[in-house]
Design a protein around this motif. Sequence first.
Motif, PDB file in Angstrom:
ATOM      1  N   THR A 113       0.818  -1.136  -0.110  1.00  0.00           N
ATOM      2  CA  THR A 113       0.084  -0.072  -0.081  1.00  0.00           C
ATOM      3  C   THR A 113       0.882   1.330   0.173  1.00  0.00           C
ATOM      4  OG1 THR A 113      -2.020   1.139   1.003  1.00  0.00           O
ATOM      5  CG2 THR A 113      -0.135   0.197   2.446  1.00  0.00           C
ATOM      6  N   VAL A 114       0.386   2.407   0.548  1.00  0.00           N
ATOM      7  CA  VAL A 114       1.141   3.482   0.543  1.00  0.00           C
ATOM      8  C   VAL A 114       1.851   3.741   1.800  1.00  0.00           C
ATOM      9  CG1 VAL A 114       0.717   6.208   0.563  1.00  0.00           C
ATOM     10  CG2 VAL A 114      -0.369   4.696  -1.159  1.00  0.00           C
ATOM     11  N   HIS A 115       1.290   3.653   2.980  1.00  0.00           N
ATOM     12  CA  HIS A 115       1.372   3.869   4.468  1.00  0.00           C
ATOM     13  C   HIS A 115       2.385   2.875   4.817  1.00  0.00           C
ATOM     14  CE1 HIS A 115       1.133   4.458   8.638  1.00  0.00           C
ATOM     15  NE2 HIS A 115       0.944   5.601   8.661  1.00  0.00           N
ATOM     16  N   ALA A 186       6.848   5.582  10.952  1.00  0.00           N
ATOM     17  CA  ALA A 186       8.001   4.670  10.387  1.00  0.00           C
ATOM     18  C   ALA A 186       8.408   5.627   9.221  1.00  0.00           C
ATOM     19  CB  ALA A 186       7.614   3.303   9.890  1.00  0.00           C
ATOM     20  N   ALA A 187       7.727   5.913   8.329  1.00  0.00           N
ATOM     21  CA  ALA A 187       8.347   6.514   6.901  1.00  0.00           C
ATOM     22  C   ALA A 187       9.148   7.623   7.336  1.00  0.00           C
ATOM     23  CB  ALA A 187       7.120   6.567   5.974  1.00  0.00           C
ATOM     24  N   GLY A 188       8.539   8.632   8.249  1.00  0.00           N
ATOM     25  CA  GLY A 188       9.104  10.043   8.416  1.00  0.00           C
ATOM     26  C   GLY A 188      10.601   9.538   9.196  1.00  0.00           C
ATOM     27  N   GLU A 190      12.413   6.919   9.299  1.00  0.00           N
ATOM     28  CA  GLU A 190      13.382   6.324   8.172  1.00  0.00           C
ATOM     29  C   GLU A 190      14.007   7.285   7.422  1.00  0.00           C
ATOM     30  OE1 GLU A 190      11.629   1.637   9.096  1.00  0.00           O
ATOM     31  OE2 GLU A 190      11.565   2.482   6.767  1.00  0.00           O
ATOM     32  N   GLN A 191      13.153   8.038   6.859  1.00  0.00           N
ATOM     33  CA  GLN A 191      13.669   9.005   5.513  1.00  0.00           C
ATOM     34  C   GLN A 191      14.633  10.011   6.345  1.00  0.00           C
ATOM     35  OE1 GLN A 191      10.998  10.292   2.559  1.00  0.00           O
ATOM     36  NE2 GLN A 191       9.579   8.617   2.957  1.00  0.00           N
ATOM     37  N   MET A 192      14.218  10.501   7.345  1.00  0.00           N
ATOM     38  CA  MET A 192      14.965  11.590   7.980  1.00  0.00           C
ATOM     39  C   MET A 192      16.392  10.849   8.305  1.00  0.00           C
ATOM     40  SD  MET A 192      13.544  14.374   7.516  1.00  0.00           S
ATOM     41  CE  MET A 192      12.560  13.488   5.999  1.00  0.00           C
ATOM     42  N   GLY A 265      11.137  13.948  -2.922  1.00  0.00           N
ATOM     43  CA  GLY A 265      10.234  14.274  -3.757  1.00  0.00           C
ATOM     44  C   GLY A 265       8.839  14.285  -3.472  1.00  0.00           C
ATOM     45  N   PHE A 266       8.431  13.428  -2.384  1.00  0.00           N
ATOM     46  CA  PHE A 266       7.139  13.201  -2.202  1.00  0.00           C
ATOM     47  C   PHE A 266       6.317  14.454  -1.964  1.00  0.00           C
ATOM     48  CE2 PHE A 266       9.440   9.628  -0.519  1.00  0.00           C
ATOM     49  CZ  PHE A 266       9.333   8.693  -1.776  1.00  0.00           C
ATOM     50  N   LEU A 267       7.153  15.434  -1.394  1.00  0.00           N
ATOM     51  CA  LEU A 267       6.632  16.808  -0.835  1.00  0.00           C
ATOM     52  C   LEU A 267       6.369  17.694  -2.403  1.00  0.00           C
ATOM     53  CD1 LEU A 267       7.135  18.596   1.635  1.00  0.00           C
ATOM     54  CD2 LEU A 267       9.160  19.616   0.622  1.00  0.00           C
TER      55      LEU A 267
END
Length: 401
Positions: A113-115, A186-188, A190-192, A265-267
């Motif tokens: 999925t997305v999240h 999690a996404a935030g 891991e990305q940071m 780039g999702f921003l």
Amino acid sequence: MSNRLMLPISRRALLSGAAGAATLAVAPGLRSPAIAQNAPLKVGLMLPYTGTYAKLGKFIDDGFRLYVEQKGGKLGGREITFVQVDDESKPEAGTDNMNRLVGREKADVVIGTVHSGVAMAMVKVARDTKTLLIIPNAGANDATGPACAPNIFRSSFSNWQPNYPMGKVMFDAGHKNVATITWKYAAGAEQMSAFKEGFTKAGGNVVEDLTLPFPEVEFQALITRIAQLKPDAVHAFFAGGGAVKFVKDYAAAGLGKTIPLYGAGFLTDGTLEAQGAAANGLKTTLHYADNLDNPANVAFLKAFKDKTGNVGDIYAVQGYDAAALLDVGMKAVGGDDKQRDKMIAAMGAAKIDSPRGPLSFNKAHNPIQNIYLREVRNGRNEMVSIAQKDVDDPARGCKLA
Ligand code: PHB
């Protein structure tokens, strides 16, 4: 193709159906080969069709269906049918929604999925039931790390991939002290963390990590904090509706000129129309840019526009490529998805001529792909350079050979 929309699983349905779902989870393997081959392949789409990620889910869905339509509704000669569920980007409902797709609905393959949090619940069920799962967005590093499995693929990215290269890009642009801002999930995180890895390796220093709960959009206090901190620049992860509001709020606070905003780039993907002038000049890194002039991208954008009336974005590309990846597997087995090992081997070795550029897969089934530095110009994410070529996720913790 046929299609059924399932509403998110209700508490009552859950309670009455839980035992059935658990038993049925193994049922696909029990169907007779004759029935299995003549029946259409049932694709379960588990995506957010509501909430802050609703547009992302819709574009993935549209991209997937576009590919299948271009193949006459068949992959590997086998007709495709769909069942879909709105996961609402709610991790707490992820296990039940996935169980319902592979159990009661008997989906042969699940796309979702997305999240990242919802995806990890899906990964667990996919591992337990051996369901073939293709993740068309969620970057959760673990899905192609410690939780990697032969039956789990990703057509998108790991959270590490688009962020690590940004560390060097920002340091080389002269930014030594940077603040990060994201949603606390999690996404935030891991990305940071991937950005920080690349940035500190280059010589930079992260002065503060700012977060707010997902999917909140009350950014004002954090923007005030950034104004006090006065970092050289800010690196952000937000997406969908939240990204639209953050970019607008940041511009409205007047910080853009003195403290430049960068991001994964999702921003700025799939958001530019809504962000308007507030997004002008923003630099981001991602595995896609609108103006990639390879023939696959030009053809994809035209076909997507013709089908949906919309301008394709990274989410549409990831949906399209999820179908292309499934197609590689289905072709290898002449449509007989029960020849699982052969199908998986073909998918793992796939070389896809993606709209994003060359796409192949590592041993953990995560994409190997270029990460582009883009800048928002004329309402488009235009490529500035290849920030890092053929970026392979480290797949830390994955035991697959
Ligand atoms: C994620 O949760 O992994 C996620 C969500 C939206 C994005 C990217 C990553 O645009």
